[in-house]
Design a protein around this motif. Structure first.
Motif, short mmCIF file in Angstrom:
data_model
loop_
_atom_site.label_atom_id
_atom_site.label_comp_id
_atom_site.label_asym_id
_atom_site.label_seq_id
_atom_site.Cartn_x
_atom_site.Cartn_y
_atom_site.Cartn_z
N HIS A 203 84.19 91.96 24.81
CA HIS A 203 83.68 93.33 24.73
C HIS A 203 82.56 93.60 25.71
O HIS A 203 81.93 94.66 25.66
N GLU A 204 82.26 92.64 26.53
CA GLU A 204 81.23 92.77 27.55
C GLU A 204 79.94 93.38 26.99
O GLU A 204 79.39 92.85 26.05
N GLY A 205 79.50 94.49 27.55
CA GLY A 205 78.20 95.04 27.16
C GLY A 205 78.27 96.04 26.04
O GLY A 205 77.36 96.85 25.86
N ALA A 206 79.35 96.00 25.25
CA ALA A 206 79.52 97.03 24.24
C ALA A 206 80.05 96.47 22.92
O ALA A 206 80.55 97.22 22.08
N LEU B 241 84.07 80.69 10.69
CA LEU B 241 83.46 79.47 11.23
C LEU B 241 82.62 79.83 12.44
O LEU B 241 83.03 80.62 13.28
N ASP B 242 81.43 79.26 12.53
CA ASP B 242 80.64 79.42 13.75
C ASP B 242 79.93 78.11 14.01
O ASP B 242 79.41 77.49 13.09
N ARG B 243 79.90 77.71 15.26
CA ARG B 243 79.25 76.43 15.55
C ARG B 243 77.74 76.54 15.42
O ARG B 243 77.04 75.55 15.26
N GLY B 244 77.23 77.74 15.48
CA GLY B 244 75.78 77.92 15.37
C GLY B 244 75.44 78.70 14.13
O GLY B 244 76.19 78.71 13.16
N PRO B 245 74.27 79.35 14.13
CA PRO B 245 73.89 80.20 13.01
C PRO B 245 74.53 81.58 13.16
O PRO B 245 75.21 81.85 14.15
N VAL B 246 74.30 82.44 12.19
CA VAL B 246 74.71 83.83 12.30
C VAL B 246 74.00 84.48 13.48
O VAL B 246 72.81 84.24 13.70
N ALA B 247 74.74 85.24 14.28
CA ALA B 247 74.16 85.97 15.42
C ALA B 247 73.51 85.04 16.44
O ALA B 247 72.60 85.43 17.16
N GLY B 248 73.99 83.82 16.53
CA GLY B 248 73.40 82.88 17.49
C GLY B 248 73.97 83.01 18.89
O GLY B 248 73.46 82.42 19.83
N GLY B 249 75.03 83.79 19.06
CA GLY B 249 75.61 83.97 20.40
C GLY B 249 75.02 85.17 21.10
O GLY B 249 73.82 85.45 20.98
N THR B 250 75.85 85.92 21.79
CA THR B 250 75.36 87.07 22.55
C THR B 250 74.80 88.15 21.64
O THR B 250 73.89 88.89 22.01
N THR B 251 75.32 88.23 20.44
CA THR B 251 74.84 89.25 19.49
C THR B 251 73.34 89.14 19.27
O THR B 251 72.67 90.15 19.10
N GLY B 252 72.82 87.92 19.28
CA GLY B 252 71.39 87.74 19.07
C GLY B 252 70.60 87.83 20.35
O GLY B 252 69.39 87.61 20.36
N ALA B 253 71.24 88.15 21.46
CA ALA B 253 70.54 88.14 22.75
C ALA B 253 70.75 89.43 23.52
O ALA B 253 70.58 89.48 24.72
N GLY B 254 71.16 90.47 22.81
CA GLY B 254 71.38 91.74 23.50
C GLY B 254 70.62 92.86 22.81
O GLY B 254 69.65 92.63 22.11
N GLU B 255 71.08 94.06 23.03
CA GLU B 255 70.51 95.21 22.36
C GLU B 255 71.57 95.78 21.44
O GLU B 255 72.72 95.38 21.49
N GLY B 256 71.21 96.76 20.65
CA GLY B 256 72.15 97.29 19.67
C GLY B 256 72.54 98.73 19.88
O GLY B 256 72.70 99.48 18.93
N ASN B 257 72.74 99.12 21.12
CA ASN B 257 73.14 100.50 21.38
C ASN B 257 74.59 100.71 21.01
O ASN B 257 75.45 99.91 21.35
N LEU B 258 74.84 101.81 20.32
CA LEU B 258 76.20 102.20 19.98
C LEU B 258 76.48 103.44 20.82
O LEU B 258 76.20 104.55 20.41
N LEU B 259 77.00 103.23 22.02
CA LEU B 259 77.06 104.33 22.99
C LEU B 259 78.46 104.88 23.16
O LEU B 259 79.43 104.13 23.26
N VAL B 260 78.55 106.20 23.22
CA VAL B 260 79.76 106.83 23.73
C VAL B 260 79.48 107.38 25.14
O VAL B 260 80.39 107.58 25.93
#
Ligand SMILES: Cc1cc2nc3c(=O)[nH]c(=O)nc-3n(C[C@H](O)[C@H](O)[C@H](O)COP(=O)(O)OP(=O)(O)OC[C@H]3O[C@@H](n4cnc5c(N)ncnc54)[C@H](O)[C@@H]3O)c2cc1C
Ligand SMILES: Cc1cc2nc3c(=O)[nH]c(=O)nc-3n(C[C@H](O)[C@H](O)[C@H](O)COP(=O)(O)OP(=O)(O)OC[C@H]3O[C@@H](n4cnc5c(N)ncnc54)[C@H](O)[C@@H]3O)c2cc1C
Lengths: 504, 376
Positions: B328-331, B20-39
């Motif tokens: 998960h903050e910035g990660a 369930l999501d109140r918005g669309p897919v990726a409408g939260g922070t996921t759609g407003a950040g970057e996609g770095n997969l950092l170690v």
């Protein structure tokens, strides 16, 4: 609060004193088209210390693009009236020391002054294309946004070929440089600008083998009241119509250019009849040879600055958004006024009247200037009359819901990011993008150089067609109204102190 | 992203899943950040372990999901601009190596080979070949589709239903629907605290704002993810005040992305010119060539932040049936797969692939005594 013009504006760092006339302006007017020019002159004549800021080098905006005298000889009478109103304003501007005209200033953002809650900071870039690195900042107690409009584009197969240009763009090119986009130019789309464009193009020597209008011109007849109240508009239409008849321009009503063909550049177009919903009628397609296409579907208010400021917007009769104001043209954000196309597409005459009214309202509010009620009342009546006509026209020329049927799966909808109609469909129908914003996120449509200024309408229509709700009540937020060099950002003076802590 | 990963691994474990999501897919922070997969930006400890495990899972997902998720292992380069920072960076890298990270120290000269446009005079840095990236919104959308879970967008959860014994029975939504299930996974990102509250428990998730600048498309001038050594300190800081250190990266599509500021200002989206200034200053200090490049867009997102910078993952002992996967903050993009696996393990009662205890959701003492509450 220090407000007199002689108060030097100090900023936190002491250096970088605001250029282009230090001090706090009473009013900064953004846009020096008919609306902004009239607003600045009205405010300046009331004694407001005013800055008139425009990216362009000359005043006049889209309507009065120089070097107009070159076209003067053929200028139809109706346009001439507007021209003399403009010449008069320019003269008054010259004799109004309270107004500083700042040409070549491209405003990229307007924010509340972090140090003074009742002041605005206007950030601008200068230099050709905004490439000078030294950033300019202006401090203001009030703002008048008169940023005009941009053209509305609907894609069709082949619209990215060289030789396909915007109808307004062709018109502007012609007015400022007298350059023609081709020799045999099909003019297509919808709206009164097409008549103007075809007239200018033929007058400049081009052959116009077809003027293709998606609605029936008859549409106006359904709003006889508005037309009767605007004899000037009727005269203008008749003048254009007469000019076109003289040049034997064939008119195709209820038709559209549904494809452009060519290898290196456009060589021909397909013109098809449309039904009421703007769907192409099978069997009506015909090919017309040409070397350019000037196409446009009217104008869309330029809202980058106002939405970022948080001003309320309203939906318009032609399916876009415009700034909402009260009857004194104040927006929902105190000390911010709006006039002209930014309030809704209405033409130069309404822009002139609204600019003046907004300038007067700002004078009354910011300096307590006395404005004769009769003058305000006269402007309000004029605006109401012109706006009713404009709204009627907007409703007539709103794109019909069936236009996406002239797209093919591989038609590029967003040309900057090369996003095809099919990818928009996939995002909306298969990937769970329920609104236009998410469609853009998943396809990058509208994320490129033009930031959706060209494709936003088309992407939104398509997304809705494929199941996305167009729930987004507001137009796109574009925090940067213009591209800004990193060096210009880096050289802004630092704001002192952390202002970001949470209360607890 | 996190919800999609939980759905994916839970469905793969044989459970029937509704998202369930109140918005669309990726409408939260996921759609407003970057996609770095950092170690590279993580100190040895539970978060690094989560990241290393996720990094392996992302490699597998990249083979299963369409290329449209734009997975790329381009590697990260952390640059020190003086000898002191280089020494600190070196000791961090040594500790990371011991924890299993591929960290290779590079000299000033080698930095130039990795990144030809880097500013002059950088004494050295560390190259992390495992750092990768995805397009976060597309990754979330495709992972969700691949999961086979039933997806209901536009459904806002308004209540968590509980039985007389306090155990979860399902949720109610704004549309009036009641979905009954023995387990509810709270993957509501920055808004997870509200879901927790609906279930009667406290989870102090706060928004930490970040701005990203997007430049005009360029030919590749930046090849890796490049950031200054002080970024690591910013990530670990709990201060509410603005912190900026540039993370600069080129994208396949052409634009260079410049992140990432961190500040706690609630959910305020207003453009902050000061943030833009600082990001621009830091980015041009690393890459002077970017000075003449134009920024065409800036956007803000709100990282879901917990006071000790670790996510909350696992069953909530206070409410049987409630499982958290948030904070998960910035990660969150990087850490999503391992979070999904841990969540699936909790739901099915199988053995987790790594120790979940540091992520216990009930680790925050009541009443609020978060370590960073000191205003500064
Ligand atoms: C391409 C185009 C062609 C047109 N051609 C015709 C025509 O041939 N005949 C006709 O009757 N009407 C035409 N119009 C419509 C006509 O221009 C308008 O009715 C009239 O100019 C509206 O006046 P305005 O002051 O509201 O806006 P405008 O005249 O558009 O003025 C707005 C001004 O704001 C400036 N501006 C906007 N944003 C910024 C910023 N961020 N920083 C600095 N400056 C900014 C622009 O440079 C512009 O000068 C055209 C419009 C367009 C867009
Ligand atoms: C500027 C910036 C840069 C970043 N860069 C990176 C990076 O490079 N790498 C990285 O790994 N991470 C990065 N992050 C962090 C990352 O974006 C987040 O950690 C991650 O997106 C969190 O995912 P999520 O699924 O937990 O939350 P979200 O994506 O916010 O999803 C939560 C969802 O819950 C929904 N929801 C909330 N309340 C309800 C309700 N009551 N009912 C129904 N649905 C509800 C919301 O609509 C939302 O869709 C960045 C963040 C920012 C802001």
């Amino acid at each position: 609060m220090p407000t007199s013009p002689s108060d030097p504006h100090r900023d936190a760092s002491g250096e970088h004193a605001v250029r282009s006339g230090a001090g706090v302006f009473d009013l900064v007017v953004i846009g020096a088209g008919p609306a902004g020019l009239a607003g600045a002159v009205a405010a300046g004549e009331l004694g407001l210390r005013t800055a008139l800021v425009d990216a362009a080098e000359l005043t006049g905006g889209q309507f009065y693009r120089g070097p107009s005298p070159a076209l003067g000889a053929r200028r139809p009478e109706a346009l001439h009236h507007a021209w003399s109103a403009y010449a008069d304003l320019r003269e008054r501007l010259r004799h109004c020391p309270a107004v500083s005209h700042l040409p070549g200033h491209h405003v990229w953002s307007v924010v509340r002054d972090p140090g003074h809650a009742d002041r605005w900071t206007v950030h601008a870039l200068t230099g050709p294309d905004g490439t000078d690195r030294a950033p300019v900042r202006l401090a203001a107690r009030g703002l008048l946004i008169a940023a005009g409009a941009v053209e509305r584009h609907l894609p069709f197969p082949g619209w990215t070929l060289p030789g396909v240009v915007g109808a307004g763009g062709a018109q502007a090119m012609l007015k400022s440089g007298l350059v023609l986009p081709g020799r045999r130019i099909v003019v297509a789309g919808s709206g009164p600008l097409l008549l103007a464009a075809a007239t200018s193009l033929t007058a400049a020597g081009a052959d116009v083998p077809a003027l293709v209008e998606a609605t029936g011109y008859l549409g106006y007849a359904r709003h006889p009241g508005a037309l009767a109240a605007n004899p000037g508009k009727a005269a203008e239409a008749v003048t254009h119509g007469g000019a076109l008849l003289r040049h034997r321009v064939p008119l195709y009503a209820r038709s559209a250019v549904t494809a452009a063909h060519g290898r290196q550049r456009v060589e021909a177009v397909t013109v098809a009849r449309l039904d009421r919903r703007w769907r192409p009628v099978p069997g009506t397609a015909r090919r017309i040879a040409c070397d350019a296409v000037a196409v446009g579907h009217g104008l869309i208010p330029q809202l980058d600055l106002v939405t970022t400021l948080g001003c309320a917007v309203r939906p318009t009769a032609d399916g876009t958004h415009a700034v909402a104001t009260d009857r004194s043209l104040a927006t929902s954000v105190p000390t911010v006024w709006a006039a002209g196309e930014t309030r809704g597409i209405g033409g130069a005459a309404v822009a002139l009247a609204e600019g003046e009214l907004a300038g007067l309202a700002a004078g009354a509010r910011l300096r307590g200037a006395a404005v004769p009620p009769a003058r305000t009342a006269r402007l309000r009546r004029r605006i109401a009359r012109l706006r009713s006509f404009a709204d009627a026209m907007a409703a007539v020329h709103a794109p019909g819901p069936g236009w996406p049927e002239w797209l093919t799966d591989d038609t590029e909808v967003c040309r900057c990011e090369e996003v095809t109609a099919d990818r928009v469909r996939e995002a909306a129908a298969d990937l769970g993008a329920r609104d236009t914003r998410t469609v853009k996120l998943l396809t990058r449509a509208g994320m490129g150089w033009c930031q959706g200024r060209i494709c936003a309408t088309a992407v939104a229509c398509l997304a809705t067609r494929y199941g996305a709700s167009d729930a987004g009540p507001a137009p796109d937020r574009r925090p940067l109204a213009a591209p800004v060099p990193l060096a210009a950002l880096a050289e802004l003076p630092a704001e002192s102190g952390p202002k970001t802590a949470e209360p607890t | 992203m996190v919800g999609a990963a939980c759905a994916h691994y839970a469905a793969r474990a044989g459970l029937s899943v509704t998202v369930l999501d109140r918005g669309p897919v990726a409408g939260g922070t996921t759609g407003a950040g970057e996609g770095n997969l950092l170690v590279s930006d993580k100190e040895p400890g539970p978060e690094l372990e989560l990241a290393l495990h996720s990094s392996r899972l992302w490699r597998k997902l990249a083979e299963e999901l369409p290329a449209a998720i734009e997975y790329e292992t381009k590697g990260g380069v952390v640059v020190a601009d003086d000898a002191t920072r280089l020494a600190a960076l070196r000791s961090l890298a040594a500790a990371q190596s011991d924890a299993g990270v591929d960290a290779r120290e590079v000299s000033g000269g080698q930095l130039r080979e990795l990144e030809p446009h880097l500013a002059d005079g950088m004494p050295g840095g560390v190259h992390y070949p495992e750092d990768a990236q995805v397009h976060p919104a597309l990754a979330a959308a495709h992972l969700l589709r691949a999961s086979g879970a039933e997806v209901r967008c536009g459904e806002e959860v308004t209540a968590v239903l509980t039985a007389a014994d306090g155990a979860v029975r399902g949720v109610a939504t704004a549309s009036g629907a009641r979905l009954l299930a023995p387990y509810v996974v709270n993957a509501a990102g920055t808004w997870s605290g509200e879901i927790a509250r609906m279930a009667g428990v406290r989870l102090p998730v706060l928004p930490r704002r970040g701005f990203v600048l997007v430049t005009e498309p360029l030919p590749r001038v930046v090849r890796h993810k490049v950031y200054a050594a002080d970024y690591v300190a910013d990530v670990a800081s709990g201060s509410a005040a603005l912190q900026t250190s540039a993370v600069v990266e080129g994208t396949a599509a052409g634009p260079v992305l410049i992140g990432a500021s961190r500040e706690r200002v609630g959910f305020d989206r207003t453009l902050s010119v000061e943030v833009l200034r600082r990001l621009a200053e830091r980015a041009t200090a690393l890459f002077p060539v970017l000075g003449g490049v134009r920024v065409i867009r800036a956007y803000a997102g709100f990282r879901p932040y917990l006071p000790d910078h670790l996510p909350a993952i696992g069953p909530d002992p206070r409410v049987p049936g409630l499982v958290h996967a948030c904070g998960h903050e910035g990660a969150g993009i990087g850490l999503a797969p391992a979070t999904g696996v841990l969540t699936a393990a909790a739901l099915t009662g199988s053995a987790p692939p790594l120790d979940p205890r540091p992520f216990r959701p009930d680790r925050f003492p009541d009443p609020c005594a978060a370590p960073d509450r000191r205003p500064r």
